[in-house]
Scaffold this motif. Structure first.
Motif, PDB file in Angstrom:
ATOM      1  N   GLU A  60       0.826  -1.207   0.000  1.00 28.01           N
ATOM      2  CA  GLU A  60       0.000   0.000   0.000  1.00 28.01           C
ATOM      3  C   GLU A  60       0.861   1.258   0.000  1.00 28.01           C
ATOM      4  O   GLU A  60       1.901   1.317   0.658  1.00 28.01           O
ATOM      5  CB  GLU A  60      -0.894  -0.022   1.240  1.00 28.01           C
ATOM      6  CG  GLU A  60      -1.939   1.053   1.254  1.00 28.01           C
ATOM      7  CD  GLU A  60      -2.886   0.901   2.433  1.00 28.01           C
ATOM      8  OE1 GLU A  60      -3.469   1.923   2.807  1.00 28.01           O
ATOM      9  OE2 GLU A  60      -3.039  -0.204   2.956  1.00 28.01           O
ATOM     10  N   ASP A  61       0.420   2.238  -0.743  1.00 25.50           N
ATOM     11  CA  ASP A  61       1.056   3.557  -0.824  1.00 25.50           C
ATOM     12  C   ASP A  61       2.437   3.545  -1.471  1.00 25.50           C
ATOM     13  O   ASP A  61       3.192   4.504  -1.328  1.00 25.50           O
ATOM     14  CB  ASP A  61       1.137   4.225   0.556  1.00 25.50           C
ATOM     15  CG  ASP A  61      -0.228   4.495   1.144  1.00 25.50           C
ATOM     16  OD1 ASP A  61      -1.162   4.757   0.367  1.00 25.50           O
ATOM     17  OD2 ASP A  61      -0.369   4.432   2.379  1.00 25.50           O
ATOM     18  N   CYS A  62       2.776   2.469  -2.192  1.00 24.66           N
ATOM     19  CA  CYS A  62       4.088   2.438  -2.847  1.00 24.66           C
ATOM     20  C   CYS A  62       4.136   3.348  -4.069  1.00 24.66           C
ATOM     21  O   CYS A  62       5.218   3.762  -4.494  1.00 24.66           O
ATOM     22  CB  CYS A  62       4.464   1.016  -3.233  1.00 24.66           C
ATOM     23  SG  CYS A  62       3.426   0.344  -4.547  1.00 24.66           S
ATOM     24  N   LEU A  63       2.969   3.665  -4.630  1.00 26.23           N
ATOM     25  CA  LEU A  63       2.928   4.528  -5.819  1.00 26.23           C
ATOM     26  C   LEU A  63       1.752   5.488  -5.714  1.00 26.23           C
ATOM     27  O   LEU A  63       0.682   5.251  -6.264  1.00 26.23           O
ATOM     28  CB  LEU A  63       2.824   3.683  -7.095  1.00 26.23           C
ATOM     29  CG  LEU A  63       2.851   4.462  -8.417  1.00 26.23           C
ATOM     30  CD1 LEU A  63       4.122   5.294  -8.544  1.00 26.23           C
ATOM     31  CD2 LEU A  63       2.708   3.512  -9.589  1.00 26.23           C
ATOM     32  N   PRO A  64       1.949   6.602  -4.993  1.00 30.23           N
ATOM     33  CA  PRO A  64       0.884   7.598  -4.946  1.00 30.23           C
ATOM     34  C   PRO A  64       0.636   8.168  -6.348  1.00 30.23           C
ATOM     35  O   PRO A  64       1.585   8.399  -7.108  1.00 30.23           O
ATOM     36  CB  PRO A  64       1.447   8.683  -4.021  1.00 30.23           C
ATOM     37  CG  PRO A  64       2.540   8.014  -3.250  1.00 30.23           C
ATOM     38  CD  PRO A  64       3.093   6.963  -4.176  1.00 30.23           C
ATOM     39  N   PRO A  65      -0.624   8.365  -6.727  1.00 29.40           N
ATOM     40  CA  PRO A  65      -0.920   8.883  -8.075  1.00 29.40           C
ATOM     41  C   PRO A  65      -0.174  10.169  -8.408  1.00 29.40           C
ATOM     42  O   PRO A  65       0.242  10.363  -9.550  1.00 29.40           O
ATOM     43  CB  PRO A  65      -2.435   9.102  -8.039  1.00 29.40           C
ATOM     44  CG  PRO A  65      -2.930   8.159  -7.000  1.00 29.40           C
ATOM     45  CD  PRO A  65      -1.838   8.085  -5.969  1.00 29.40           C
ATOM     46  N   GLU A  66       0.011  11.031  -7.428  1.00 25.85           N
ATOM     47  CA  GLU A  66       0.699  12.299  -7.713  1.00 25.85           C
ATOM     48  C   GLU A  66       2.127  12.071  -8.190  1.00 25.85           C
ATOM     49  O   GLU A  66       2.677  12.891  -8.931  1.00 25.85           O
ATOM     50  CB  GLU A  66       0.661  13.251  -6.514  1.00 25.85           C
ATOM     51  CG  GLU A  66       1.270  12.722  -5.247  1.00 25.85           C
ATOM     52  CD  GLU A  66       0.287  12.007  -4.327  1.00 25.85           C
ATOM     53  OE1 GLU A  66       0.643  11.819  -3.152  1.00 25.85           O
ATOM     54  OE2 GLU A  66      -0.823  11.635  -4.747  1.00 25.85           O
ATOM     55  N   ASP A  67       2.760  10.950  -7.798  1.00 28.25           N
ATOM     56  CA  ASP A  67       4.107  10.663  -8.287  1.00 28.25           C
ATOM     57  C   ASP A  67       4.111  10.430  -9.797  1.00 28.25           C
ATOM     58  O   ASP A  67       5.053  10.811 -10.484  1.00 28.25           O
ATOM     59  CB  ASP A  67       4.702   9.452  -7.567  1.00 28.25           C
ATOM     60  CG  ASP A  67       5.172   9.774  -6.155  1.00 28.25           C
ATOM     61  OD1 ASP A  67       5.107  10.959  -5.749  1.00 28.25           O
ATOM     62  OD2 ASP A  67       5.601   8.844  -5.454  1.00 28.25           O
ATOM     63  N   ILE A  68       3.061   9.804 -10.308  1.00 26.61           N
ATOM     64  CA  ILE A  68       2.971   9.579 -11.754  1.00 26.61           C
ATOM     65  C   ILE A  68       2.793  10.911 -12.478  1.00 26.61           C
ATOM     66  O   ILE A  68       3.406  11.154 -13.513  1.00 26.61           O
ATOM     67  CB  ILE A  68       1.807   8.624 -12.094  1.00 26.61           C
ATOM     68  CG1 ILE A  68       2.067   7.245 -11.492  1.00 26.61           C
ATOM     69  CG2 ILE A  68       1.620   8.515 -13.612  1.00 26.61           C
ATOM     70  CD1 ILE A  68       0.911   6.277 -11.642  1.00 26.61           C
ATOM     71  N   TYR A  69       1.964  11.787 -11.912  1.00 26.75           N
ATOM     72  CA  TYR A  69       1.701  13.076 -12.565  1.00 26.75           C
ATOM     73  C   TYR A  69       2.896  14.025 -12.476  1.00 26.75           C
ATOM     74  O   TYR A  69       3.125  14.828 -13.371  1.00 26.75           O
ATOM     75  CB  TYR A  69       0.448  13.723 -11.981  1.00 26.75           C
ATOM     76  CG  TYR A  69      -0.799  12.986 -12.395  1.00 26.75           C
ATOM     77  CD1 TYR A  69      -1.345  13.163 -13.663  1.00 26.75           C
ATOM     78  CD2 TYR A  69      -1.417  12.083 -11.539  1.00 26.75           C
ATOM     79  CE1 TYR A  69      -2.480  12.469 -14.065  1.00 26.75           C
ATOM     80  CE2 TYR A  69      -2.554  11.387 -11.930  1.00 26.75           C
ATOM     81  CZ  TYR A  69      -3.074  11.583 -13.193  1.00 26.75           C
ATOM     82  OH  TYR A  69      -4.188  10.892 -13.591  1.00 26.75           O
ATOM     83  N   GLU A  70       3.671  13.932 -11.393  1.00 26.18           N
ATOM     84  CA  GLU A  70       4.820  14.826 -11.234  1.00 26.18           C
ATOM     85  C   GLU A  70       5.987  14.424 -12.126  1.00 26.18           C
ATOM     86  O   GLU A  70       6.735  15.287 -12.593  1.00 26.18           O
ATOM     87  CB  GLU A  70       5.269  14.841  -9.769  1.00 26.18           C
ATOM     88  CG  GLU A  70       4.292  15.568  -8.868  1.00 26.18           C
ATOM     89  CD  GLU A  70       4.635  15.435  -7.399  1.00 26.18           C
ATOM     90  OE1 GLU A  70       5.694  14.861  -7.052  1.00 26.18           O
ATOM     91  OE2 GLU A  70       3.818  15.902  -6.580  1.00 26.18           O
ATOM     92  N   SER A  71       6.175  13.144 -12.338  1.00 24.78           N
ATOM     93  CA  SER A  71       7.286  12.670 -13.160  1.00 24.78           C
ATOM     94  C   SER A  71       6.862  11.368 -13.821  1.00 24.78           C
ATOM     95  O   SER A  71       6.892  10.314 -13.192  1.00 24.78           O
ATOM     96  CB  SER A  71       8.526  12.466 -12.290  1.00 24.78           C
ATOM     97  OG  SER A  71       9.646  12.214 -13.092  1.00 24.78           O
ATOM     98  N   SER A  72       6.468  11.440 -15.084  1.00 23.54           N
ATOM     99  CA  SER A  72       5.793  10.309 -15.711  1.00 23.54           C
ATOM    100  C   SER A  72       6.661   9.442 -16.619  1.00 23.54           C
ATOM    101  O   SER A  72       6.143   8.562 -17.301  1.00 23.54           O
ATOM    102  CB  SER A  72       4.559  10.806 -16.470  1.00 23.54           C
ATOM    103  OG  SER A  72       4.908  11.794 -17.415  1.00 23.54           O
ATOM    104  N   ALA A  73       7.984   9.649 -16.610  1.00 18.52           N
ATOM    105  CA  ALA A  73       8.857   8.692 -17.299  1.00 18.52           C
ATOM    106  C   ALA A  73       8.793   7.385 -16.514  1.00 18.52           C
ATOM    107  O   ALA A  73       8.743   7.382 -15.284  1.00 18.52           O
ATOM    108  CB  ALA A  73      10.292   9.199 -17.363  1.00 18.52           C
ATOM    109  N   LEU A  74       8.757   6.271 -17.222  1.00 18.49           N
ATOM    110  CA  LEU A  74       8.596   4.985 -16.539  1.00 18.49           C
ATOM    111  C   LEU A  74       9.716   4.717 -15.551  1.00 18.49           C
ATOM    112  O   LEU A  74       9.493   4.153 -14.476  1.00 18.49           O
ATOM    113  CB  LEU A  74       8.478   3.860 -17.559  1.00 18.49           C
ATOM    114  CG  LEU A  74       7.260   3.986 -18.469  1.00 18.49           C
ATOM    115  CD1 LEU A  74       7.174   2.805 -19.400  1.00 18.49           C
ATOM    116  CD2 LEU A  74       5.978   4.123 -17.682  1.00 18.49           C
ATOM    117  N   ARG A  75      10.919   5.138 -15.880  1.00 18.04           N
ATOM    118  CA  ARG A  75      12.048   4.986 -14.954  1.00 18.04           C
ATOM    119  C   ARG A  75      11.779   5.761 -13.657  1.00 18.04           C
ATOM    120  O   ARG A  75      12.113   5.299 -12.565  1.00 18.04           O
ATOM    121  CB  ARG A  75      13.320   5.473 -15.638  1.00 18.04           C
ATOM    122  CG  ARG A  75      14.571   5.255 -14.829  1.00 18.04           C
ATOM    123  CD  ARG A  75      15.791   5.432 -15.687  1.00 18.04           C
ATOM    124  NE  ARG A  75      15.859   4.286 -16.602  1.00 18.04           N
ATOM    125  CZ  ARG A  75      16.359   4.341 -17.825  1.00 18.04           C
ATOM    126  NH1 ARG A  75      16.841   5.466 -18.300  1.00 18.04           N
ATOM    127  NH2 ARG A  75      16.394   3.271 -18.586  1.00 18.04           N
TER     128      ARG A  75
END
Length: 103
Positions: A60-75
């Motif tokens: 749980e909480d390993c990938l907050p959605p905001e992390d995807i929006y802030e930096s969306s390169a797969l790496r």
């Protein structure tokens, strides 16, 4: 050298491969870790699905959605999972019960 405890820790590279595979499973035409989640066709719904898969795999909480929006390169998404999931350690007593029907 062993210390009596073994750590089962996936490397950043292994997690990046997991992210690539998960995105491909979600229908994105991913080629490398430098690909951008949204540029490759990811949507907010796809992001939610990726978050759900990551939480099922890494906690749980390993990938907050905001992390995807802030930096969306797969790496960068993989790096967020590494940063947020915390250490995973399995001690000797937990390993002994595996594979023989014990819980």
């Amino acid at each position: 050298m062993t210390t009596g405890q073994e750590s089962i820790v996936q490397s950043a590279g292994e997690i990046e491969r997991w992210v690539l595979d998960a995105c491909r499973d979600l229908g994105l035409p991913i080629e490398s870790g430098t690909d951008d989640f949204f540029a490759m066709g990811g949507t907010s719904l796809t992001a939610v699905r990726l978050v759900a898969r990551a939480e099922a795999e890494f906690g749980e909480d390993c990938l907050p959605p905001e992390d995807i929006y802030e930096s969306s390169a797969l790496r960068d998404i993989a790096a967020a999972i590494v940063r947020n999931r915390g250490p995973v350690v399995v001690g000797p007593s937990e390993r002994q019960g595996r594979g023989n029907g014990e819980q």
